[in-house]
Design an enzyme around this catalytic site. Structure first.
Site, PDB file in Angstrom:
ATOM      1  N   GLY A  14     -13.520 -91.373  21.868  1.00  0.00           N
ATOM      2  CA  GLY A  14     -14.188 -91.515  20.565  1.00  0.00           C
ATOM      3  C   GLY A  14     -13.636 -92.707  19.799  1.00  0.00           C
ATOM      4  O   GLY A  14     -12.435 -92.933  19.796  1.00  0.00           O
ATOM      5  N   ARG A  75     -16.997 -93.099  27.799  1.00  0.00           N
ATOM      6  CA  ARG A  75     -16.436 -91.968  28.523  1.00  0.00           C
ATOM      7  C   ARG A  75     -16.788 -92.195  29.993  1.00  0.00           C
ATOM      8  O   ARG A  75     -17.888 -92.645  30.305  1.00  0.00           O
ATOM      9  CB  ARG A  75     -16.995 -90.659  27.981  1.00  0.00           C
ATOM     10  CG  ARG A  75     -16.601 -90.471  26.508  1.00  0.00           C
ATOM     11  CD  ARG A  75     -16.686 -89.047  26.033  1.00  0.00           C
ATOM     12  NE  ARG A  75     -15.757 -88.806  24.924  1.00  0.00           N
ATOM     13  CZ  ARG A  75     -16.073 -88.929  23.631  1.00  0.00           C
ATOM     14  NH1 ARG A  75     -17.285 -89.298  23.276  1.00  0.00           N
ATOM     15  NH2 ARG A  75     -15.183 -88.678  22.702  1.00  0.00           N
ATOM     16  N   ASP A 106      -6.820 -87.697  23.063  1.00  0.00           N
ATOM     17  CA  ASP A 106      -6.160 -86.862  24.058  1.00  0.00           C
ATOM     18  C   ASP A 106      -6.613 -87.192  25.496  1.00  0.00           C
ATOM     19  O   ASP A 106      -5.790 -87.356  26.393  1.00  0.00           O
ATOM     20  CB  ASP A 106      -6.513 -85.401  23.691  1.00  0.00           C
ATOM     21  CG  ASP A 106      -5.991 -84.412  24.672  1.00  0.00           C
ATOM     22  OD1 ASP A 106      -4.796 -84.128  24.602  1.00  0.00           O
ATOM     23  OD2 ASP A 106      -6.778 -83.927  25.517  1.00  0.00           O
ATOM     24  N   THR A 129      -7.812 -91.565  16.990  1.00  0.00           N
ATOM     25  CA  THR A 129      -8.863 -90.550  16.882  1.00  0.00           C
ATOM     26  C   THR A 129      -8.918 -90.076  15.440  1.00  0.00           C
ATOM     27  O   THR A 129      -7.867 -89.903  14.813  1.00  0.00           O
ATOM     28  CB  THR A 129      -8.610 -89.338  17.815  1.00  0.00           C
ATOM     29  OG1 THR A 129      -9.389 -88.225  17.347  1.00  0.00           O
ATOM     30  CG2 THR A 129      -7.164 -88.904  17.844  1.00  0.00           C
ATOM     31  N   ASP A 131      -9.570 -87.248  14.475  1.00  0.00           N
ATOM     32  CA  ASP A 131      -9.267 -85.812  14.372  1.00  0.00           C
ATOM     33  C   ASP A 131      -7.813 -85.482  14.032  1.00  0.00           C
ATOM     34  O   ASP A 131      -7.507 -84.345  13.688  1.00  0.00           O
ATOM     35  CB  ASP A 131      -9.635 -85.096  15.682  1.00  0.00           C
ATOM     36  CG  ASP A 131     -11.134 -85.040  15.872  1.00  0.00           C
ATOM     37  OD1 ASP A 131     -11.851 -85.090  14.862  1.00  0.00           O
ATOM     38  OD2 ASP A 131     -11.581 -84.954  17.026  1.00  0.00           O
ATOM     39  N   ASP A 133      -5.319 -84.950  15.974  1.00  0.00           N
ATOM     40  CA  ASP A 133      -4.946 -83.772  16.758  1.00  0.00           C
ATOM     41  C   ASP A 133      -4.065 -84.112  17.953  1.00  0.00           C
ATOM     42  O   ASP A 133      -4.132 -83.465  18.991  1.00  0.00           O
ATOM     43  CB  ASP A 133      -6.212 -83.042  17.223  1.00  0.00           C
ATOM     44  CG  ASP A 133      -7.105 -83.926  18.070  1.00  0.00           C
ATOM     45  OD1 ASP A 133      -6.829 -85.145  18.168  1.00  0.00           O
ATOM     46  OD2 ASP A 133      -8.077 -83.409  18.630  1.00  0.00           O
ATOM     47  N   ARG A 175     -13.988 -80.512  16.073  1.00  0.00           N
ATOM     48  CA  ARG A 175     -14.413 -79.432  16.985  1.00  0.00           C
ATOM     49  C   ARG A 175     -13.278 -78.443  17.231  1.00  0.00           C
ATOM     50  O   ARG A 175     -13.477 -77.241  17.248  1.00  0.00           O
ATOM     51  CB  ARG A 175     -14.880 -80.019  18.319  1.00  0.00           C
ATOM     52  CG  ARG A 175     -16.387 -80.129  18.417  1.00  0.00           C
ATOM     53  CD  ARG A 175     -16.838 -80.306  19.846  1.00  0.00           C
ATOM     54  NE  ARG A 175     -16.217 -81.460  20.474  1.00  0.00           N
ATOM     55  CZ  ARG A 175     -16.737 -82.687  20.463  1.00  0.00           C
ATOM     56  NH1 ARG A 175     -17.888 -82.913  19.874  1.00  0.00           N
ATOM     57  NH2 ARG A 175     -16.113 -83.680  21.050  1.00  0.00           N
TER      58      ARG A 175
HETATM   59  P1  ADP Z   1     -10.635 -89.071  23.757  1.00  0.00           P
HETATM   60  O1  ADP Z   1      -9.698 -90.076  24.334  1.00  0.00           O
HETATM   61  O2  ADP Z   1     -11.200 -89.500  22.451  1.00  0.00           O
HETATM   62  O3  ADP Z   1     -10.022 -87.681  23.722  1.00  0.00           O
HETATM   63  P2  ADP Z   1     -12.260 -88.266  26.076  1.00  0.00           P
HETATM   64  O4  ADP Z   1     -11.692 -86.894  26.141  1.00  0.00           O
HETATM   65  O5  ADP Z   1     -13.716 -88.411  26.258  1.00  0.00           O
HETATM   66  O6  ADP Z   1     -11.917 -89.001  24.700  1.00  0.00           O
HETATM   67  O7  ADP Z   1     -11.518 -89.148  27.182  1.00  0.00           O
HETATM   68  C1  ADP Z   1     -11.814 -90.497  27.367  1.00  0.00           C
HETATM   69  C2  ADP Z   1     -11.822 -90.841  28.819  1.00  0.00           C
HETATM   70  O8  ADP Z   1     -10.510 -90.647  29.357  1.00  0.00           O
HETATM   71  C3  ADP Z   1     -12.699 -89.974  29.711  1.00  0.00           C
HETATM   72  O9  ADP Z   1     -14.037 -90.386  29.703  1.00  0.00           O
HETATM   73  C4  ADP Z   1     -12.077 -90.180  31.081  1.00  0.00           C
HETATM   74  O10 ADP Z   1     -12.475 -91.417  31.629  1.00  0.00           O
HETATM   75  C5  ADP Z   1     -10.598 -90.261  30.726  1.00  0.00           C
HETATM   76  N1  ADP Z   1      -9.973 -88.934  30.923  1.00  0.00           N
HETATM   77  C6  ADP Z   1     -10.056 -87.866  30.100  1.00  0.00           C
HETATM   78  N2  ADP Z   1      -9.372 -86.816  30.606  1.00  0.00           N
HETATM   79  C7  ADP Z   1      -8.848 -87.235  31.778  1.00  0.00           C
HETATM   80  C8  ADP Z   1      -8.041 -86.627  32.805  1.00  0.00           C
HETATM   81  N3  ADP Z   1      -7.631 -85.363  32.700  1.00  0.00           N
HETATM   82  N4  ADP Z   1      -7.709 -87.384  33.882  1.00  0.00           N
HETATM   83  C9  ADP Z   1      -8.120 -88.668  33.986  1.00  0.00           C
HETATM   84  N5  ADP Z   1      -8.877 -89.286  33.067  1.00  0.00           N
HETATM   85  C10 ADP Z   1      -9.237 -88.594  31.984  1.00  0.00           C
END
Ligand code: ADP
Length: 327
Positions: A14, A75, A106, A129, A131, A133, A175
């Site tokens: 995000g 993503r 995260d 982020t 959030d 969090d 969320r």
């Molecule tokens: P944020 O970083 O805002 O929490 P996302 O949860 O969508 O956003 O994560 C961003 C990107 O990081 C994902 O689209 C994916 O490419 C990568 N990612 C997320 N979780 C994992 C994981 N457990 N292992 C490897 N890559 C991950």
């Protein structure tokens, strides 16, 4: 010294206001230290597509005040697979990238941990982020700006609420974390704040609103985090209206406008400090750290540790304050 010659920087997940200020800090600190910088567009997707940008100090001119991210974000599911992670690493190596700075939430940090634990590439993570969090930083990039945006909206809603005896349910982002809701609820003088961390007691809320009405309050504002377990602001408004019809009830969903806008001075300074510290940390040989702010100090928390905790524990003292200050 680590011998790093080329750093890759990317934003992922995000978007959040302050990401540009952070990219600027990373690029300029590295250039100042004689290290090359490559921007990776669209996060992990850009690693898979070799979507690289050779950056210099001028590439990040006039962006400190901009929301969003000039490196774009995305993503990417493919990166989560073994083949995807390996392909990303090989593309980084082909480009001569020795180390990475990841700016995101995260999921981004989990991706960084995956990449750096499987392959020999130092990575620093910066919590970006709205959030707030993430463990390892009292505040994440974008949270302050998003909260200020919410307050601006609440102030405007208050004008119309007070003029018409209205009860407004204002839904804000969050969320899994009620951090934006709680802080903006306090700063906006809300009558109640409903969060994902706590079961929503509708009867209690109605009792509170009825008491307020008996105490001659002519309007009320209730902040609802999107992850609130009662099903969001519309659902809540419906359930409250069925039992309590003193007010004309309205709902406002603030949505994505909370993500945009020019970062606050707090976020710009935070972004600059964390970007600066991340590059300096890489240069002296640190890796797999979450760079954050604790108190007024920049600190590093091992990624493994940071990812084992969820940062936002409901601040009970602040929740108590919401009820006391809204009598
Ligand atoms: P944020 O970083 O805002 O929490 P996302 O949860 O969508 O956003 O994560 C961003 C990107 O990081 C994902 O689209 C994916 O490419 C990568 N990612 C997320 N979780 C994992 C994981 N457990 N292992 C490897 N890559 C991950």
């Amino acid at each position: 010294m680590s011998g790093i010659r080329k750093i890759g920087v990317f934003t992922s997940g995000g978007d959040a206001p302050g990401m540009n200020a952070c990219i600027r800090a990373v690029v300029r600190t590295a250039v100042f230290m004689g290290i090359e910088v490559v921007g990776i567009r669209k996060g992990y997707q850009g690693m898979l597509d070799s979507d690289f940008w050779d950056m210099d100090a001028r590439s990040v001119g006039n962006i400190i005040h901009l929301g969003g991210t000039i490196l774009k974000t995305a993503r990417c599911l493919e990166f989560k697979t073994d083949e995807g992670t390996e392909k990303a690493y090989n593309n980084l190596k082909s480009k001569g990238i020795d180390a990475l700075v990841a700016i995101g939430g995260d999921g981004t940090a989990r991706g960084a941990e995956r990449l750096s634990s499987r392959f020999d590439i130092p990575i620093m993570c910066i919590p970006g982020t709205i959030d707030n969090d993430l463990y390892g930083s009292d505040f994440t990039l974008g949270f302050d700006t998003a909260t200020n945006t919410v307050i601006e909206a609440i102030d405007k809603i208050r004008d119309t609420a007070a003029s018409h005896n209205r009860l407004f349910f204002v839904e804000v982002m969050g969320r899994d974390s009620g951090c934006i809701a709680l802080r903006s609820g306090i700063a906006g003088g809300a009558e109640a704040v409903l969060l994902p961390e706590r079961e929503t007691a509708i009867d209690e809320l109605i009792e509170k609103l009825s008491l307020d009405a008996r105490n001659k309050k002519t309007s009320s504002i209730v902040i609802v985090a999107e992850g609130d377990k009662s099903g969001g602001a519309y659902q809540l408004a419906k359930r409250v209206t069925e039992k309590f019809d003193f007010y004309d009830v309205k709902v406002t969903i603030l949505g994505h406008l909370q993500r945009g806008g020019s970062p606050s001075s707090f976020d710009r300074v935070l972004a600059s400090r964390l970007g600066f510290a991340a590059v300096k940390g890489l240069i002296v040989g640190n890796s797999r750290q979450m760079v954050g702010l604790r108190g007024n100090s920049v600190v590093m928390t091992p990624l493994g540790e940071a990812l084992n905790f969820t940062h936002f524990k409901l601040e009970e003292d602040l929740m108590e304050m919401v009820s006391v200050l809204s009598i």
